[in-house]
Motif scaffolding. Structure first.
Motif, PDB file in Angstrom:
ATOM      1  N   THR A 470       0.803  -1.230   0.000  1.00 42.82           N
ATOM      2  CA  THR A 470       0.000   0.000   0.000  1.00 42.82           C
ATOM      3  C   THR A 470       0.833   1.277   0.000  1.00 42.82           C
ATOM      4  O   THR A 470       0.286   2.368   0.191  1.00 42.82           O
ATOM      5  N   ASP A 471       2.138   1.170  -0.219  1.00 44.66           N
ATOM      6  CA  ASP A 471       2.962   2.382  -0.212  1.00 44.66           C
ATOM      7  C   ASP A 471       2.483   3.395  -1.242  1.00 44.66           C
ATOM      8  O   ASP A 471       2.570   4.611  -1.028  1.00 44.66           O
ATOM      9  N   TRP A 472       1.960   2.899  -2.351  1.00 45.14           N
ATOM     10  CA  TRP A 472       1.514   3.792  -3.424  1.00 45.14           C
ATOM     11  C   TRP A 472       0.257   4.579  -3.034  1.00 45.14           C
ATOM     12  O   TRP A 472      -0.131   5.530  -3.723  1.00 45.14           O
ATOM     13  N   LEU A 473      -0.362   4.202  -1.917  1.00 44.65           N
ATOM     14  CA  LEU A 473      -1.562   4.901  -1.441  1.00 44.65           C
ATOM     15  C   LEU A 473      -1.265   5.894  -0.323  1.00 44.65           C
ATOM     16  O   LEU A 473      -2.181   6.513   0.216  1.00 44.65           O
ATOM     17  N   ASP A 474       0.007   6.045   0.029  1.00 40.59           N
ATOM     18  CA  ASP A 474       0.375   6.937   1.122  1.00 40.59           C
ATOM     19  C   ASP A 474      -0.068   8.366   0.794  1.00 40.59           C
ATOM     20  O   ASP A 474       0.224   8.905  -0.274  1.00 40.59           O
ATOM     21  N   GLY A 475      -0.817   8.991   1.716  1.00 44.88           N
ATOM     22  CA  GLY A 475      -1.302  10.340   1.509  1.00 44.88           C
ATOM     23  C   GLY A 475      -2.618  10.422   0.761  1.00 44.88           C
ATOM     24  O   GLY A 475      -3.205  11.508   0.654  1.00 44.88           O
ATOM     25  N   THR A 476      -3.088   9.277   0.229  1.00 44.58           N
ATOM     26  CA  THR A 476      -4.357   9.257  -0.511  1.00 44.58           C
ATOM     27  C   THR A 476      -5.488   8.728   0.346  1.00 44.58           C
ATOM     28  O   THR A 476      -6.589   9.276   0.359  1.00 44.58           O
ATOM     29  N   VAL A 477      -5.241   7.625   1.056  1.00 42.62           N
ATOM     30  CA  VAL A 477      -6.224   7.071   1.981  1.00 42.62           C
ATOM     31  C   VAL A 477      -5.535   6.802   3.308  1.00 42.62           C
ATOM     32  O   VAL A 477      -4.305   6.672   3.385  1.00 42.62           O
ATOM     33  N   VAL A 478      -6.316   6.688   4.357  1.00 45.13           N
ATOM     34  CA  VAL A 478      -5.770   6.470   5.700  1.00 45.13           C
ATOM     35  C   VAL A 478      -5.308   5.021   5.834  1.00 45.13           C
ATOM     36  O   VAL A 478      -6.043   4.084   5.487  1.00 45.13           O
ATOM     37  N   ARG A 479      -4.085   4.849   6.329  1.00 47.17           N
ATOM     38  CA  ARG A 479      -3.530   3.527   6.611  1.00 47.17           C
ATOM     39  C   ARG A 479      -3.154   3.454   8.085  1.00 47.17           C
ATOM     40  O   ARG A 479      -2.896   4.489   8.719  1.00 47.17           O
ATOM     41  N   ASP A 480      -3.095   2.223   8.625  1.00 42.87           N
ATOM     42  CA  ASP A 480      -2.634   2.104  10.006  1.00 42.87           C
ATOM     43  C   ASP A 480      -1.105   2.074  10.021  1.00 42.87           C
ATOM     44  O   ASP A 480      -0.455   2.164   8.974  1.00 42.87           O
ATOM     45  N   ARG A 481      -0.522   1.917  11.180  1.00 39.83           N
ATOM     46  CA  ARG A 481       0.933   2.009  11.302  1.00 39.83           C
ATOM     47  C   ARG A 481       1.659   0.893  10.556  1.00 39.83           C
ATOM     48  O   ARG A 481       2.836   1.025  10.229  1.00 39.83           O
ATOM     49  N   ARG A 482       0.963  -0.202  10.252  1.00 39.22           N
ATOM     50  CA  ARG A 482       1.589  -1.296   9.506  1.00 39.22           C
ATOM     51  C   ARG A 482       1.301  -1.223   8.015  1.00 39.22           C
ATOM     52  O   ARG A 482       1.782  -2.055   7.247  1.00 39.22           O
ATOM     53  N   GLY A 483       0.506  -0.239   7.594  1.00 38.62           N
ATOM     54  CA  GLY A 483       0.233  -0.061   6.180  1.00 38.62           C
ATOM     55  C   GLY A 483      -1.093  -0.615   5.711  1.00 38.62           C
ATOM     56  O   GLY A 483      -1.445  -0.474   4.529  1.00 38.62           O
TER      57      GLY A 483
END
Length: 552
Positions: A470-483
């Protein structure tokens, strides 16, 4: 070309005539029905069919026969026609043998005798299996050939890609006469492997996965620029979403970066999936789901990596690695997880050359009479150990904990305990690997004492937990601390809405922090990591997609 054959085998002349009669009545206009009275006679018939260059679609074999049981026959028949569908005819007293055969010969079905009326008990089964066979051409008719070196990581990558995409091929070593002739004909040398040669004679040296997908007829480009639903990821959750989305009238496209099936597609046997009391292989489940999605009109794109997601008003825009884009009203993110890399000296250099992540069915036959080491204590590791135990001299399961009870299903633990050549090593980790052109030795360490020992080993299969892609979604949707992707009620915990949420309503159960974008399966935070729950979430996501579209 003669019609494909359906071969029936039974030593009882009355039963033999009856099954051949019933099969011929229904399928005789499209298939040639061949009858044999014993296993050896049936093998002779198969060899003759093979020499004539013809195909076998279905094998119907009685279990209790002199000279050779039905299971023994099917095991030998797989070498001649591996794509033929396999059915065992059995009496009620032999059902245990039939269930064992599911694992031994990847049995497709078993039928209790008598099977009357055939319209209810025989034809529906045979219809389904013939449809499945027709969708997966026999290797002899495809004759895709791959030439490579035994311990070549690029050669393994090509073979694994073809196997996971259910594309039949023939594997040839570069130093074998036929492999050498193909290399010479292509103007290539042994250093140029892998070489892929199609049935039409087109030769490609070291193709990329995208080139290989196009070469074997997989779809790599979308047919449109805009869809109702884009599903990202082709594991059980993604396939479930594609099937339900397309079947309910949504213009649906599924985008997969490598091969459909995900981690479940690599499983040799899934035995706790609802509706399959005798188990089903990951490849079989994937094959059926793919065909089901295609039947309803979904597009399936392979070797397309999604690298970006953007909000464009009422549309959601997905960017591919090659710079192209597609848009849709809604998106289901079902990218699953990847096995974590085992960080031990020497292993990175030997990946694909004795060190593998996940279960690779292509390698199992090469493990005959050798020791296999499996790292991990979850179901995927247990299923792999069962599979490799049929080939290897001994399978060693290495786990950090004291036993398997905390991480593996009870049915798998019981199954492993009944296999004589499987051994569990508690409190054991891999501290390093060595080898020249392939893995030759492992250093194992006892986590309690710190004592290390070196063992000879050519095969290491790693299943050590998972990380979301999910690195490509960073800043686009909310992720938890593990991604993992946070969805639904978890987004509004504490009474606050997620950053950027523009709607007056709260997020739907599987909806991410970007409206109209949903998450399903292993990539979703706090999801249950099981095939059945992933499929269920894929279906549920589609119902929420409808709710979202109706509200627009």
């Amino acid at each position: 070309m003669a019609n494909p054959a359906i071969l029936t085998i039974d030593d009882d002349p009355v039963v033999s005539r009856a099954v051949a009669r019933d099969v011929r009545r229904r399928y005789g206009d499209r298939y040639r029905v061949v009858r044999a009275g014993s296993g050896p006679e049936a093998l002779d018939a198969l060899r003759e069919i093979k020499l004539r260059g013809e195909q076998v679609a279905l094998l119907l074999a009685d279990h209790r026969m002199p000279e050779m049981t039905g299971v023994e026959f099917l095991e030998r028949a797989m070498d001649l026609f591996p794509a033929a569908r396999r059915v065992l005819l059995t009496a009620y007293a032999d059902t245990d043998a039939a269930i064992d055969a599911i694992n031994l010969v990847d049995l497709d079905h078993y039928l209790l005798k008598p099977w009357h009326p055939p319209e209810e008990k025989l034809y529906p089964v045979v219809d389904t299996l013939l449809d499945a066979w027709a969708a997966t051409p026999d290797a002899a008719s495809v004759e895709l050939r791959v030439v490579g070196h035994r311990w070549s990581a690029p050669s393994f990558t090509v073979r694994d890609f073809l196997a996971r995409n259910l594309v039949p091929y023939r594997w040839l070593l570069a130093d074998d006469p036929e492999g050498g002739r193909l290399l010479a004909a292509a103007g290539a040398g042994e250093a140029d492997v892998p070489l892929v040669v199609t049935a039409e004679g087109k030769a490609v040296v070291a193709p990329t996965e995208t080139e290989l997908a196009a070469l074997v007829g997989l779809t790599v480009a979308p047919a449109a620029d805009f869809y109702d639903l884009v599903v990202v990821g082709g594991g059980p959750a993604g396939l479930g979403a594609a099937v339900y989305g397309a079947s309910e009238g949504l213009r649906t496209v599924l985008v997969e970066r490598r091969a459909t099936g995900g981690q479940a597609g690599q499983s040799s046997r899934i035995e706790n999936y609802l509706g399959f009391p005798d188990g089903v292989s990951g490849a079989q489940l994937t094959d059926r789901a793919r065909r089901q999605a295609l039947k309803f009109g979904a597009e399936l794109l392979t070797t397309r990596e999604v690298v970006g997601l953007a909000d464009a008003g009422s549309a959601r825009v997905l960017s591919f690695g090659d710079g192209s884009r597609i848009a849709a009203h809604t998106v289901v993110l079902a990218t699953g997880v990847a096995y974590r890399v085992l960080d031990a000296p020497g292993l990175a250099e030997l990946t694909g050359r004795g060190v593998f992540y996940g279960s690779t069915a292509t390698e199992a036959p090469s493990c005959v009479d050798q020791d296999v080491y499996v790292v991990g204590g979850a179901n995927s590791a247990g299923q792999a150990a069962v599979h490799f135990s049929r080939y290897a001299t001994r399978v060693h399961i290495l786990i950090r904990g004291a036993d398997l009870t905390a991480s593996m299903s009870r049915y798998l633990i019981d199954q492993l305990e009944r296999i004589d050549n499987v051994r569990v090593h508690p409190h054991t980790v891999v501290a390093g690997g060595e080898g020249t052109d392939h893995l030759e030795r492992l250093t194992l360490c006892d986590t309690r004492t710190g004592q290390a020992r070196t063992v000879d080993a050519s095969w290491l299969f790693i299943f050590i937990g998972a990380e979301p892609r999910t690195d490509w979604l960073d800043g686009t949707v909310v992720r938890d601390r593990r991604g993992f992707l946070v969805t639904g009620p978890d987004l509004v915990a504490g009474g606050r809405r997620p950053p950027g949420w523009s709607l007056s309503r709260e997020p739907y159960h599987l909806e991410t922090s970007l409206p109209g974008v949903f998450a399903a399966g292993d990539v979703r935070a706090e999801s249950v990591k099981r095939v059945a729950s992933a499929v269920g979430e894929g279906a549920m996501a589609v119902s929420l997609v409808h709710r979202y579209l109706e509200a627009q």
